[in-house]
Scaffold this motif. Sequence first.
Motif, PDB file in Angstrom:
ATOM      1  N   GLN A 233      -6.489   2.146   3.515  1.00  0.00           N
ATOM      2  CA  GLN A 233      -5.434   1.749   4.450  1.00  0.00           C
ATOM      3  C   GLN A 233      -4.061   2.206   3.966  1.00  0.00           C
ATOM      4  O   GLN A 233      -3.235   2.665   4.755  1.00  0.00           O
ATOM      5  CB  GLN A 233      -5.452   0.238   4.634  1.00  0.00           C
ATOM      6  N   ALA A 234      -3.814   2.056   2.662  1.00  0.00           N
ATOM      7  CA  ALA A 234      -2.517   2.479   2.120  1.00  0.00           C
ATOM      8  C   ALA A 234      -2.321   3.977   2.311  1.00  0.00           C
ATOM      9  O   ALA A 234      -1.234   4.437   2.688  1.00  0.00           O
ATOM     10  CB  ALA A 234      -2.423   2.104   0.645  1.00  0.00           C
ATOM     11  N   HIS A 235      -3.355   4.754   2.057  1.00  0.00           N
ATOM     12  CA  HIS A 235      -3.246   6.196   2.244  1.00  0.00           C
ATOM     13  C   HIS A 235      -3.010   6.547   3.706  1.00  0.00           C
ATOM     14  O   HIS A 235      -2.222   7.463   4.019  1.00  0.00           O
ATOM     15  CB  HIS A 235      -4.511   6.881   1.728  1.00  0.00           C
ATOM     16  N   GLU A 236      -3.664   5.826   4.605  1.00  0.00           N
ATOM     17  CA  GLU A 236      -3.456   6.068   6.037  1.00  0.00           C
ATOM     18  C   GLU A 236      -2.007   5.820   6.432  1.00  0.00           C
ATOM     19  O   GLU A 236      -1.474   6.472   7.333  1.00  0.00           O
ATOM     20  CB  GLU A 236      -4.372   5.159   6.866  1.00  0.00           C
ATOM     21  N   ARG A 237      -1.361   4.898   5.709  1.00  0.00           N
ATOM     22  CA  ARG A 237       0.028   4.554   6.024  1.00  0.00           C
ATOM     23  C   ARG A 237       1.020   5.311   5.145  1.00  0.00           C
ATOM     24  O   ARG A 237       2.200   4.970   5.082  1.00  0.00           O
ATOM     25  CB  ARG A 237       0.210   3.044   5.907  1.00  0.00           C
ATOM     26  N   GLY A 238       0.512   6.340   4.440  1.00  0.00           N
ATOM     27  CA  GLY A 238       1.408   7.235   3.709  1.00  0.00           C
ATOM     28  C   GLY A 238       1.848   6.750   2.356  1.00  0.00           C
ATOM     29  O   GLY A 238       2.858   7.243   1.823  1.00  0.00           O
ATOM     30  N   ALA A 239       1.136   5.814   1.741  1.00  0.00           N
ATOM     31  CA  ALA A 239       1.528   5.272   0.445  1.00  0.00           C
ATOM     32  C   ALA A 239       0.584   5.746  -0.654  1.00  0.00           C
ATOM     33  O   ALA A 239      -0.585   6.046  -0.404  1.00  0.00           O
ATOM     34  CB  ALA A 239       1.543   3.749   0.481  1.00  0.00           C
ATOM     35  N   LEU A 240       1.095   5.796  -1.891  1.00  0.00           N
ATOM     36  CA  LEU A 240       0.286   6.091  -3.063  1.00  0.00           C
ATOM     37  C   LEU A 240      -0.106   4.781  -3.729  1.00  0.00           C
ATOM     38  O   LEU A 240       0.682   3.817  -3.725  1.00  0.00           O
ATOM     39  CB  LEU A 240       1.038   6.974  -4.047  1.00  0.00           C
ATOM     40  N   VAL A 241      -1.293   4.742  -4.318  1.00  0.00           N
ATOM     41  CA  VAL A 241      -1.816   3.501  -4.890  1.00  0.00           C
ATOM     42  C   VAL A 241      -1.994   3.645  -6.397  1.00  0.00           C
ATOM     43  O   VAL A 241      -2.617   4.610  -6.869  1.00  0.00           O
ATOM     44  CB  VAL A 241      -3.161   3.113  -4.254  1.00  0.00           C
ATOM     45  N   THR A 242      -1.451   2.673  -7.113  1.00  0.00           N
ATOM     46  CA  THR A 242      -1.628   2.575  -8.561  1.00  0.00           C
ATOM     47  C   THR A 242      -2.477   1.351  -8.871  1.00  0.00           C
ATOM     48  O   THR A 242      -2.233   0.273  -8.317  1.00  0.00           O
ATOM     49  CB  THR A 242      -0.275   2.448  -9.282  1.00  0.00           C
ATOM     50  N   VAL A 243      -3.458   1.513  -9.749  1.00  0.00           N
ATOM     51  CA  VAL A 243      -4.267   0.397 -10.226  1.00  0.00           C
ATOM     52  C   VAL A 243      -3.961   0.187 -11.705  1.00  0.00           C
ATOM     53  O   VAL A 243      -4.057   1.127 -12.502  1.00  0.00           O
ATOM     54  CB  VAL A 243      -5.771   0.668 -10.030  1.00  0.00           C
ATOM     55  N   ALA A 244      -3.578  -1.032 -12.065  1.00  0.00           N
ATOM     56  CA  ALA A 244      -3.446  -1.414 -13.475  1.00  0.00           C
ATOM     57  C   ALA A 244      -4.786  -1.983 -13.907  1.00  0.00           C
ATOM     58  O   ALA A 244      -5.199  -3.040 -13.430  1.00  0.00           O
ATOM     59  CB  ALA A 244      -2.338  -2.445 -13.652  1.00  0.00           C
TER      60      ALA A 244
END
Length: 966
Positions: free
Chosen positions: A247-258
């Motif tokens: 969903q984040a990628h669909e909305r143009g965002a990059l995702v970081t996982v700690a």
Amino acid sequence: MTDRAPVLGPDNVAGAGLGELAAVPFAARHIGPDDVDAQKMLAAVGYSSVAELLDAAMPEAIREVRGLRLPPAASEPEVAAELRRLADANRPMVQMIGLGYHGTHTPPVILRNVLENPAWYTAYTPYQPEISQGRLEALLNFQTVIEDLTGLPVAGASLLDEATAAAEAMTLARRANKKSSSPVFLVDSDVLPQTVAVVRTRALPLGIDVRVADLAEGLPDGEFFGVLVQYPGASGRVVDHGSLVAQAHERGALVTVAADLLGLCLLRPPGEIGVDVVVGSAQRFGVPMGFGGPHAGFMSVRKGLERMLPGRLVGVSRDADGAPAYRLALQTREQHIRREKATSNICTAQVLLAVMASMYAVYHGPDGLRRIAARTHRLATILAAGLRSGGVEVVHGVFFDTVSARVPGRAEQVVAAARDGGVNLRLVDADTVGVACDETTTEGDLLTVWRAFGLDAQPSISEVDASAAEPLPAALVRTGGYLTHPVFSAHRSETAMLRYLRDLADKDYALDRGMIPLGSCTMKLNATTEMEPITWPEFANIHPFAPADQAEGYATLIADLCGWLAEVTGYDAVSLQPNAGSQGELAGLLAIHGFHQARGEGHRDVCLIPSSAHGTNAASAVMAGMRVVVVACDDDGNVDLADLDRAIGEHADTLAAIMVTYPSTHGVYETGIAQLCAKVHEVGGQVYVDGANLNALLGFAKPGRFGADVSHLNLHKTFCIPHGGGGPGIGPVAARAHLAPYLPGHPMLGDDARPTIAAAPYGSAGILPISWAYLRLMGPDGLTAATGAAVLAANYLATRLREHFPVLYAGNKGLVAHECILDLRALTKSSGVSVDDVAKRLIDYGFHAPTMSFPVAGTLMVEPTESEDLAELDRFVEAMIAIRGEIAKVESGQWPAEDNPLRNAPHTAEMLTGDEWTHPYSRAVGGWPGGAGARRKYWSPVRRIDGAYGDRNLVCSCPPPEAFES
């Protein structure tokens, strides 16, 4: 200089008085030249005493009349005993607090042969890769561990800690995101609280809007450029983030996982669900908690982001013979090259700790790591099942190692009862307790925890184990293999591991071999007495969030050190939180920003920086939300006061600060420093003095008293914390009283108002005993003598080398401070011999090169420090003079410009013993220049490395064995 103890021969020992039998003072062990040698050096420089030399070199305007008010020097046994008393005031408990810090067993073979081994801890950052192949291989192992466990293709060679790694990921995401112009960065509410605090601090000056929300409920409305989630969460909850990432990628965002590194040995790697960045800490891979640090943070990225990685990246290249060889890749010194355009101010890594973590993986291998992770997880499963059987609500059904339990109104009581039983738990709130299992957890610890929760009938571990269901759903369990490279299966026995560590150490050049004359980096003695206490359990095994009454020894040590550092610098307050010099810079600039903001002058955002400054200064200023304006230097290398007047005139109303290094980055005591401070203060600006060169001031001048408002100090330079191959470091920030309210705070200490710079309240607290011991051992007289010895040594080298290599800058009466710059530019023009050629040729002579082409291209900056004795200084001088003679042979045409000992350096044993030799000089000249040094000959394991090839063909994980066979 410091007097040596009298020499007592066999004929006069019996009649000696008690004073004559006293032990040699530690300062005499720390300072290389004795009084006789010091007089020889002074004669060469042209002065009768160190005091006379300092009077001539150092401006009277900055000289401190009052001496250092510190405790007198103590002997090594006395300091060891004092540290033992401080250690005994700490109470190591069973640590089940979690929150990113966990108990771990450091394999003794790694403890003894890495952490306690000067071949590893006294090495410098591997800018000279040919003589750093051992630590570069260890770092490549580290990168491979991170890449394999996170499921992403490229990882860096470590960052400072997990929280700052997450902050770096945030700024990377903003930089890399071409789809969203939103300033919003989403952070899940289950992210570690210290990470949230650091992310907020770093976001504010950059105009990033950090919004914290429970993302398990879904993504909120609106735009955002990035997302940060924790895996497992701070509460222990393990969430399937697959749909969130999509969903984040669909909305143009990059995702970081700690991510938790041990957890990734069992859990599905984030790379399999398409995340962009993974960050975390490698602490639980054999690195003690140390009251919060130092620990190796990590970052891995998906394909396409590798050229944006902050910090260091080790890559595989080839040497002059085409053999595989390792080097720092891509952004080796980004801050010094790009300055205010740099994307991060991180200029180092946590190399020593990354090496430990990588060797932990080598030692255990994939099967061993899986067993440790599975046992940890099973203990948490048994813990939760037992609590449920006793009527306690377990909050989350899916977890790895941390269990959150609800006990309405009883949380404080449960935590107190556990503490009485020797176990620390996490008090989440009035109703919730967190319990984290780790490698060190025992069945007895579970019984203690169950008792603390008040379980009426104590469950049987074996019975609960037999019946407890596996909480991890199959979709979240790791299915693929990892650490398949042979290095992770080749060293199972301790004998094999011991030999592997020895083999890598033998490839490297560190201070245990000889002088490392690096300008700007102060590679001095790291004494064994200073180093020993950091491995004591009472210092090593304290959780950073443990109750204060369990860390009273640390509290005393920290208070002492803050007071002593304030005294030697002339400031009023010190924060030890910044865990690198770059972070100390940022903390100091944020304090200046906070001060202006509180006075209603938040519009002040211009930072003046001399053109000679360390590159991190400019990068830190930009990170603090400031605009960099460069001030020129004059022909003598000093800040051009006329250009300073111009800059001040143009920006008087918006001037926030000036950042200067003193003595200057050119190695000179500038006479106009007090005038510079006054000019900036006159228009309402603040003065930041970079403390990198404090080794030339200690005991003679105090920045806080000659006009500076704030400084960072490099404890890994002036105060003897070793460089460790590129880390750990500590960069405390010291300030005058008006800036003290804006120094770093920490949410876990109940201070949410101040900036949070590092994950732990006191940064890399575990190595603070080193600097504490140094100050106690030296005392005020020893510290003053060390400064004098360092300045004498630098001027001795400058005097002896000046006729062979021009000294580019000098101050009053032609003197330098603690370092000097040798100018090779004319020689390069006349001979074609480059500064690189000289640096590599020094390897053949048995030396690490000085600093190359900084702060001036085509030069070498030399800093001998106070710890090198006259014999080693002369050995370096003789090597440099011999190299000048070799350059003359190139100039005269005796040796071709493209085929001579300098251009072909370093010479390996393999090269010299090969069947063919077609060079116009002998093998002896190549490998044993001047016939000297054969007894302690160091052999480079590789020939000169082709860096450009490595950047064009980027490989950042362990190469296959067949790469070496060819």
